[in-house]
Write an enzyme that holds these catalytic residues in place. Structure first.
Site, PDB file in Angstrom:
ATOM      1  N   HIS A 193       5.781  29.205  -5.428  1.00  0.00           N
ATOM      2  CA  HIS A 193       6.945  30.109  -5.471  1.00  0.00           C
ATOM      3  C   HIS A 193       7.289  30.475  -6.918  1.00  0.00           C
ATOM      4  CE1 HIS A 193       7.779  29.617  -1.243  1.00  0.00           C
ATOM      5  NE2 HIS A 193       7.995  28.320  -1.351  1.00  0.00           N
ATOM      6  N   HIS A 218       3.414  23.273  -3.910  1.00  0.00           N
ATOM      7  CA  HIS A 218       4.022  24.266  -3.020  1.00  0.00           C
ATOM      8  C   HIS A 218       5.135  25.013  -3.756  1.00  0.00           C
ATOM      9  CE1 HIS A 218       5.544  25.625   1.032  1.00  0.00           C
ATOM     10  NE2 HIS A 218       6.655  25.730   0.317  1.00  0.00           N
ATOM     11  N   GLU A 219       6.035  24.262  -4.406  1.00  0.00           N
ATOM     12  CA  GLU A 219       7.137  24.882  -5.133  1.00  0.00           C
ATOM     13  C   GLU A 219       6.646  25.640  -6.365  1.00  0.00           C
ATOM     14  OE1 GLU A 219      10.108  25.147  -3.994  1.00  0.00           O
ATOM     15  OE2 GLU A 219       9.613  23.909  -2.255  1.00  0.00           O
TER      16      GLU A 219
END
Length: 398
Positions: free
Chosen positions: A66, A62-63
């Protein structure tokens, strides 16, 4: 100060574990271990450990979403850290437009939704009610929850970043947008704390209520921090060198002998330690005392101050209209004690050191900074520990 444990890197981005990550890893393993007891002790705890590791792998991906979105825009990503409440990507600066900011914000939830779709498809292919299909199905649902939870519109959540991008697009003011999204995050945080207390009171489920309240506290703390940093960044951009500079220097005659200069100024400890030489009504440059020490004393009676002058074009300078962002970045990049401010005509208008910067920010932001602290900053050339100005200035764009 806690040190993070480095566990490797992906796409050139260092990966770290906060010590508190191990707390949530143990709690997660215990939760899944008890839930899977019907498989037998060995299989249950093996599945629980695998589930916890896969859960944090999902947070990491998920990170990473980004981070890769930011890197595609040429933005440096300093690290990804897994900690008690999930993960955080240390992205060095803001995207240049609302649209690009939206891309970075939405990338993480899109990764989580993508993982949900892939995992739920895999769970449906595997034989039903087997340990592998149950673990994969649970992991799929957790990724969906992770995506939906992060889309709640309030900082520091991804939904808050999406809201910020939308407000930025609507208002044209990035700092106003951050403050608006931060206020939404604070409201959500207080709501979560109230909900957590209500869960504790009405259900006696202290663990769940406490966790919800802790999430609310974390949200309030970080939303407030976002708002404060936005206000500081806006102030740095709106404050000029002309407002910040002082005339804490002496102007000396470039034609006078070095002996006269030394006797008049250097023996008097109360005088300023910054000197500029002038001749015929024009500034010649900065007088560096270190240059004087390199000249034989026998020549002090012969040579003039002009011989130890560094001309204005050779010393670090900024214009009066330069912002504090430019001033701070120049001081840090070139490791300067101070910088000279030039008027539009090219004359010396003033000087700025770190103490002057702290003083003007204290006045504009109504910070409680004493004169003693400012003198200490001037003497040491170091900002107060709680004021991360070099990092904030580096990440600030107009």
């Amino acid at each position: 100060m806690q040190k993070h444990l480095r566990i490797g890197s992906l796409f050139g981005i260092p990966l770290f574990l906060d010590p508190l990550w191990f707390v949530i890893f143990v709690l997660s393993t215990l939760n899944f271990g008890f839930a899977y007891q019907e498989w037998g002790a060995v299989m249950a705890w093996s599945g629980a450990i695998a589930m916890s590791l896969l859960l944090f792998a999902s947070v990491l991906l998920h990170e990473l979403g980004h981070s890769l979105a930011a890197k595609s825009q040429g933005i440096q990503v300093n690290s990804i850290t897994l900690f008690l409440f999930g993960g955080i990507a240390a992205i060095e600066e803001e995207s240049k437009t609302p649209g690009k900011a939206f891309q970075v914000a939405i990338a993480g939830p899109l990764v989580s939704i993508g993982l949900f779709l892939l995992l739920i498809a895999a769970a449906n292919i595997l034989p039903s009610n087997t340990p592998s299909s149950i673990v994969i199905g649970d992991l799929a649902r957790i990724n969906l929850v992770l995506a939906l939870f992060n889309l709640i519109p309030g900082l520091p959540l991804d939904g808050g970043q999406v809201l910020k991008a939308a407000l930025w697009k609507a208002t044209g003011n990035r700092f106003q947008a951050v403050r608006g999204a931060a206020r939404a995050g604070q409201i959500l945080g207080y709501t979560a704390i109230a909900l957590g207390l209500a869960v504790d009171y009405f259900t006696s489920d202290l663990g769940t209520g406490l966790w919800i309240a802790l999430l609310g506290w974390f949200g309030i703390r970080n939303a407030t921090n976002y708002s404060r940093i936005a206000t500081l960044q806006e102030t740095l951009l709106n404050t000029t060198a002309a407002e910040t500079m002082t005339r804490d220097f002496r102007v000396v005659d470039a034609k006078q002998k070095l002996r006269t200069f030394a006797d008049l100024y250097l023996l008097d400890n109360s005088t300023s330690q910054v000197y500029f030489a002038e001749a015929d009504g024009r500034y010649q440059g900065m007088v560096l005392v270190d240059n004087l020490r390199q000249i034989e004393r026998s020549d002090w009676e012969i040579k003039t101050v002009q011989s130890i002058v560094n001309i204005l074009s050779e010393i670090p300078t900024v214009e009066e209209k330069s912002t504090l962002v430019e001033v701070i970045n120049k001081l840090e990049k070139e490791q300067l004690i101070r910088v000279t401010v030039l008027s539009p005509a090219g004359a010396v208008a003033g000087v700025i050191d770190r103490g002057d910067i702290v003083q003007i920010l204290g006045q504009k932001l109504k910070l409680r900074i004493s004169d003693t602290e400012i003198r200490q900053v001037k003497q040491d050339g170091i900002y107060p520990s709680g004021l991360k100005l070099p990092l904030i200035a580096k990440s600030t764009k107009d």
